[in-house]
Design an enzyme around this catalytic site. Structure first.
Site, mmCIF file in Angstrom:
data_model
loop_
_atom_site.group_PDB
_atom_site.id
_atom_site.type_symbol
_atom_site.label_atom_id
_atom_site.label_comp_id
_atom_site.label_asym_id
_atom_site.label_seq_id
_atom_site.Cartn_x
_atom_site.Cartn_y
_atom_site.Cartn_z
ATOM 1 N N CYS B 430 0.850 -1.277 0.021
ATOM 2 C CA CYS B 430 -0.194 -0.048 0.123
ATOM 3 C C CYS B 430 0.862 1.124 -0.047
ATOM 4 O O CYS B 430 0.854 2.022 -1.035
ATOM 5 C CB CYS B 430 -0.923 -0.028 1.197
ATOM 6 S SG CYS B 430 -2.243 -1.256 1.178
ATOM 7 N N GLU B 432 4.212 1.254 2.007
ATOM 8 C CA GLU B 432 5.154 0.897 2.693
ATOM 9 C C GLU B 432 6.570 1.246 2.191
ATOM 10 O O GLU B 432 6.935 0.873 0.940
ATOM 11 C CB GLU B 432 5.258 -0.527 3.131
ATOM 12 C CG GLU B 432 4.029 -0.974 3.920
ATOM 13 C CD GLU B 432 2.795 -1.455 3.028
ATOM 14 O OE1 GLU B 432 2.404 -0.505 2.051
ATOM 15 O OE2 GLU B 432 2.411 -2.585 3.205
#
Lengths: 351, 786
Positions: B430, B432
């Site tokens: 997502c 990171e």
């Protein structure tokens, strides 16, 4: 303004307080880029179609939205005089009261419209979005109500914005004494000037005031080459008759010609190597554009009537004078635009 | 879109995800014969070779990029050595109304007869759950945290440019060289390293064998192909598959195919979280594109077609379905491949090129569920590219998401990475942050912050179960001010974190010992040189993240207590506790007062925002910089994916006025509907968090389409992004869709099959979301023109 004059103005400004009924961040339609719009309370006009009736009165008010009321009576409990604000049982002192009744209301059914703000408090809110003004070419717009009703506070706020590198616009009916109008106008980077009627009689009938000072102010602003846009609120049944539109288009064209002449003169002075001293004086953002020929030409914005203000009248227990008016169709808007375009104006539908 | 792409896209979109037992059966076969005769790394590499040598090879009509994980597009493999589905799980997967996977009777039979009898009790999940401590299970079942590794292998793997410069044969030479350097005289790990390196070499052979089998099939198909043009394509495909990944690619087409074989290798070897990502696709492939174009081998249109083929391949690989309790929940088909565009070069210059624009066009035209793509925006990113990304965003599929490349690099440098490596990294999954191709950054699961506050408001007793889970931190009625309450919260939080870390480390060691990933280890820098597996600290950089959920809900809850209990005293702690425990029964006025009149995070109001900052400070204090047993360092992440909905269901009423069971705030976004001052105020609030101290934050913003119309709308969106990033923002994503459309999609899902919306760090089909998630998205404040 001289250096000493600015110092004195700043000292005076620190004391000033304004009455504000809303500050809206990331406001669209109030000038270029990402803007914060300050709504100053109080207006000398009473336009039949006004969609910000909470801006009319120069005093703080209470508004009550019965549909949001839980019936919890927290407001009654909170009222120091034991009144019931929901029933409009209000005392003379209500306007000056800090309204603990509204603060106690859990649903905002009861709201206080208008809060007094010192310049420092106002600037704290206005500088919050500076990174976004910078990223977008935006800034702050002062609207109303009629911002010129609080000219001294407005002037101080414009000066403070300029000190902080925040570009400004004012959105005004231009109904103000000429010396006040021009003094304030020179302090702004952009003027958003209402054009409601060219005809004196219609203006008096539907706004309650004469348009003579307005027209004089528009002409003065154009003659000085200040950056402006005209904003025509197109209200079917009020100002959309062909003859009235034609008259407004002619006025707009006259202002444009006057503005072009002022800019050309300024460019010529600059070309001769003379100081581009303008009435705005050094430090004026307007003057920094001067003589470069790059200043955008004034536009005409057609703001189609919408009935979003209707509900606000009901909340205040008032009848809506323009009730039953319908929004103009797309085709109609384009037809109106063509009247202005036919006279050489750049037109935008919507702000 | 070319006719070929139209056809391939349609086939991909129309294909129904299905469950394939092929991998499970082959793996069972191999383990049954070889387990106990080999070291674990060699067993894993041998199994990988067995899969590459035996699995069904698929080349579809018209394909230019070839290879599937399963026997056919969207046929999903399972990984019984990690998590073994039960027959009941399979029937639920087949029959559940949303995100179902077709499971044939033959597959169920294979599981019943072959797979389950071998793996039940042997799978890692079975073995782990038999050993997990009671305290952990109690927190886990109550919804205080999740654990990534109980379902899937540690993932978030993205590649750098190495595979385009070095073929696997050259990698094998490096591996052999590393074996010669093992110090058999003094290194107590010498045998382990030797076995790991031998396994890596065998894994290279496996991937080469896999490609060769595609070459053989393509050659056979070419011979039988009546159409001369297609026959020529098939011969070219065969030539490419003989070349890559054994040798370095020579042109754009070969480079894409080389990547795809590496991608397939890693997701065949294991089911790592977030599949695999090419990372900085335009940066690495740009030179191939440019050279091919210059030398007349390729046109822009052909490059776009080839890139579209890769896109469709990723879309053909839905996420492997989960097992156990979560099998009944709907999930997502998305496996989170997140392609990074734009960004910086190693030297800190703008990395965008023509391929960045082509990729945005592909993203916009194909409108597929997968892959995700994002634009890494630096101060040096051209305005034209950002505006093009905004144009795609405005079309409403929720992508690309936007990241602040300067902040991403700064965060990684702050974590001790070399500046060049940091700039060549980006964001995967997502949001990171990671050093692509050089780092194992492993996520350990989500943690439910608001529920931990409720624990502190209940003296360490879980209100739902009535069980004592945390330490006794005192009766909240006795706390002196917010600091007293906060200290109790911090004590509870610390206890939950320690309990979680125990098991995270347990699972971490299990993966290192039982499920090393030798093929992945070949691809990630550091593993060959150290002779250690990716899961055992072999990578150049090793990071561990816990993702904290509900920052907005938590901050608003503290702010409401501070304002009404401690500052004004208008609400007593006793009244509040009673209201919370009864889920606001007969207390609607109080609930609305706290909802409407308390300060809320996301309005540029320091009364709430300062609490969010304080919470992040605390998370950093408790976790940041701590070592993990694999040799990694812990950092914090603030994303929720869809977990804020699950955690919400598990969490009672909170002091911000939220009802029991309602979703918590997502990522670092404000609570749904709490942001009332527009997007700039939201961004200002988030700008206070010091985001570069974290491994990532997530901001969802929703706009009504009318608010972004015209060229000015695009410029406004771009300016918002630039403004937010100038404040140190990490990530922002936009949903541009009106509420009426979403409501219509709820009423007639069959008419809105292709309506993609941004969920949390990724886009998903709106009609595939369960009702809770749909409502959560609708409840996000929609920005309109003020």
């Amino acid at each position: 303004m001289t250096q000493a004059g600015r110092v004195a103005a700043r000292a005076a400004a620190a004391e000033r307080r304004g009455l504000v009924f809303d500050i809206r961040r990331d406001a669209a339609h109030d000038g270029p880029g990402i803007r914060t719009t300050v709504f100053l309370k109080g207006c000398p006009l009473s336009c039949a179609w006004c969609h910000n009736p909470e801006g009319l009165s120069p005093e703080p008010e209470l508004s009550f939205n019965a549909s949001r009321c839980l019936g919890c009576s927290s407001c009654v409990t909170a009222c120091p005089d034991g009144l019931d604000p929901r029933t409009r049982q209000r005392a003379a002192g209500c306007a000056a009261c800090p309204a603990p009744c509204a603060e106690a209301c859990p649903t905002d059914a009861l709201r206080r419209i208008g809060r007094g703000l010192g310049l420092a408090e106002l600037m704290a809110e206005l500088r919050a979005d500076k990174p976004f003004y910078d990223a977008s070419g935006g800034g702050v717009t002062f609207s109303g109500g009629e911002p010129l009703m609080q000219a001294a506070f407005l002037e101080a706020a414009l000066l403070a914005c300029r000190d902080e590198g925040i570009r400004t616009a004012i959105e005004t009916s231009s109904f103000a004494p000429p010396e006040i109008f021009m003094r304030v106008a020179r302090g702004a980077d952009l003027l958003l000037l209402d054009l409601k009627f060219a005809d004196e009689g219609l203006h008096r009938l539907h706004t309650g005031v004469s348009n003579a000072p307005i027209l004089a102010n528009l002409r003065a602003a154009a003659r000085e080459g200040l950056a402006y846009a005209l904003r025509l609120p197109l209200i079917p049944g009020y100002n959309d008759a062909e003859v009235e539109l034609t008259a407004m288009a002619e006025l707009a064209a006259e202002l444009l010609a006057s503005w072009r002449a002022a800019r050309a003169a300024r460019a010529a002075r600059a070309a001769r190597g003379l100081s581009a001293a303008t009435p705005g004086g050094p430090g004026s953002a307007v003057s920094s554009d001067a003589g470069l020929g790059g200043a955008p030409e004034p536009e005409l914005h057609i703001l189609p009537y919408h009935d979003s203000g209707t509900g606000k009248y009901a909340l205040r227990g008032l009848a809506y004078p323009a009730a039953g008016t319908e929004a103009p169709s797309r085709g109609r808007l384009e037809r109106v635009a063509s009247i202005f375009e036919g006279r050489g104006l750049r037109v935008r539908i919507g702000a | 879109m070319t006719e070929r792409i139209k056809a391939l896209r349609k086939a991909s979109v129309d294909a129904k995800p299905s469950f394939s037992s092929e991998r499970a059966v082959l793996t069972t076969e191999y383990y049954r014969e070889r387990a106990g005769t080999l070291s674990t790394p060699m067993l894993r590499a041998g199994n990988f070779y067995h899969l590459c040598d035996k699995k069904t090879i698929y080349i579809g009509e018209g394909e230019l990029i070839v290879g599937e994980r399963g026997p056919a597009p969207k046929a999903v493999s399972s990984f019984p050595e990690l998590t073994c589905h039960s027959v009941e799980d399979l029937r639920i997967l087949d029959g559940r109304p949303m995100t179902s996977y077709a499971v044939s009777e033959a597959d169920i039979e294979a599981y019943r007869e072959t797979v389950i009898p071998y793996w039940r009790g042997r799978s890692m999940r079975d073995r782990a759950f038999a050993e997990l401590p009671e305290a952990w299970l109690a927190y886990y079942e109550a919804g205080y945290f999740t654990e990534f590794m109980e379902q899937r292998a540690p993932g978030h793997t993205s590649l750098d440019g190495t595979i385009y410069r070095r073929g696997l044969r050259a990698a094998k030479e490096e591996i052999e060289q590393a074996r010669t350097l093992i110090d058999w005289a003094a290194d107590r790990d010498a045998w382990d390293k030797d076995e790991e390196l031998k396994a890596m070499a065998l894994a290279c052979d496996a991937a080469i064998r896999f490609a060769e089998r595609h070459a053989e099939l393509a050659e056979g198909m070419a011979a039988a192909e009546p159409d001369a043009t297609r026959a020529a394509e098939l011969r070219r495909i065969a030539e490419i598959c003989r070349r890559v990944p054994a040798e370095a690619p020579r042109d754009f087409w070969e480079a894409l195919q080389a990547y795809w074989f590496c991608h397939l290798g890693t997701i065949t070897e294991l089911n790592g979280w977030d599949a695999m990502s090419p990372g900085r696709l335009d940066l690495h492939l740009g030179p191939f594109y440019k050279r091919d174009l210059r030398e007349g081998r390729l046109t822009r249109e052909q490059a776009k077609e080839l890139l579209s083929c890769l896109w469709i391949k990723v879309n053909n690989t839905p996420a492997p379905p989960k097992v156990g309790v979560t099998a009944a929940e709907s999930g997502t088909y998305n496996d989170f491949t997140n392609i990074n565009l734009g960004g910086l070069t190693r030297e800190g210059e703008d990395a965008s090129n023509e391929l960045s624009y082509i990729a945005l066009e592909v993203l916009d035209e194909l409108r597929l569920l997968q892959p995700q793509a994002n634009l890494q925006v630096s101060a040096k990113t051209p305005d034209g590219l950002l505006k093009e990304a905004c144009r795609v965003i405005r079309n409403g599929a929720g992508y690309p998401s936007l990241f602040n490349a300067d902040e991403v690099a700064q965060a990684m440098i702050g974590m001790g990475k070399e500046p060049g490596d940091a700039r060549e990294g980006g964001t995967s999954g997502c949001i990171e942050t990671g050093c692509f191709g050089k780092e194992a950054y492993i996520l350990h699961g989500y943690m439910n912050l608001p529920k931990i506050l409720l624990l502190a408001l209940n003296d360490g007793v879980d209100a739902e179960s009535g069980r004592r889970l945390g330490p006794a931190t005192g009766d909240p009625r006795s706390f002196k001010g917010l600091d007293g309450l906060y200290a109790a919260f911090e004590a509870q939080l610390s206890h939950v974190i320690e309990t979680k870390l125990h098991v995270s480390h347990y699972l971490d060691r299990m993966y290192a010992r039982l499920a090393p990933a030798p093929f992945l280890s070949v691809l990630i820098d550091g593993c060959v040189a150290s002779g250690r597996d990716y899961y055992d600290g072999g990578a150049k950089y090793n990071t561990d993240y816990i993702q904290f959920v509900g920052l907005g809900t938590l901050s608003d809850s503290f702010a409401a207590i501070e304002e009404f209990v401690y500052r004004s005293g208008r609400v007593s702690m006793d009244t509040l506790l009673t209201a919370l425990r009864s889920d606001w029964r007969d207390q609607e006025a109080l609930r609305l007062l706290l909802t409407n009149k308390a300060p809320k995070y996301g309005n540029d109001d320091d009364r709430a925002d300062s609490i969010a900052v304080r919470v992040i400070d605390t998370l950093l204090k408790l976790l940041d910089g701590r070592p993990s047993p694999r040799g990694g360092i812990y950092h914090i992440d603030l994303l929720s994916t869809t977990c804020h909905v699950y955690f919400g269901l598990k969490t009672g009423a909170t002091p911000d006025g939220r009802r029991a069971g309602a979703p918590e705030s997502d990522g670092t976004s404000p609570s749904q509907g709490a942001d009332r001052k527009g997007p700039t105020a939201v961004m200002k609030s988030l700008g206070k968090l010091g985001q570069a101290r974290t491994g990532g934050t997530l901001l969802n913003q929703r706009f009504l389409p009318a608010a972004l119309s015209g060229d000015e709308g695009l410029e406004r969106l771009a300016a918002l992004v630039r403004g937010y990033f100038s404040l140190g923002g990490h990530h922002v994503q936009f949903n541009v869709v009106d509420t009426e459309t979403l409501r219509a999609a709820q009423r007639k899902p069959e008419d809105y099959r292709d309506l993609l919306v941004r969920v949390a760090g990724y886009s998903d089909y709106f009609v595939d979301l369960d009702r809770d998630h749909q409502e959560e998205i609708i409840s996000r404040h929609a920005n309109e023109s003020a």
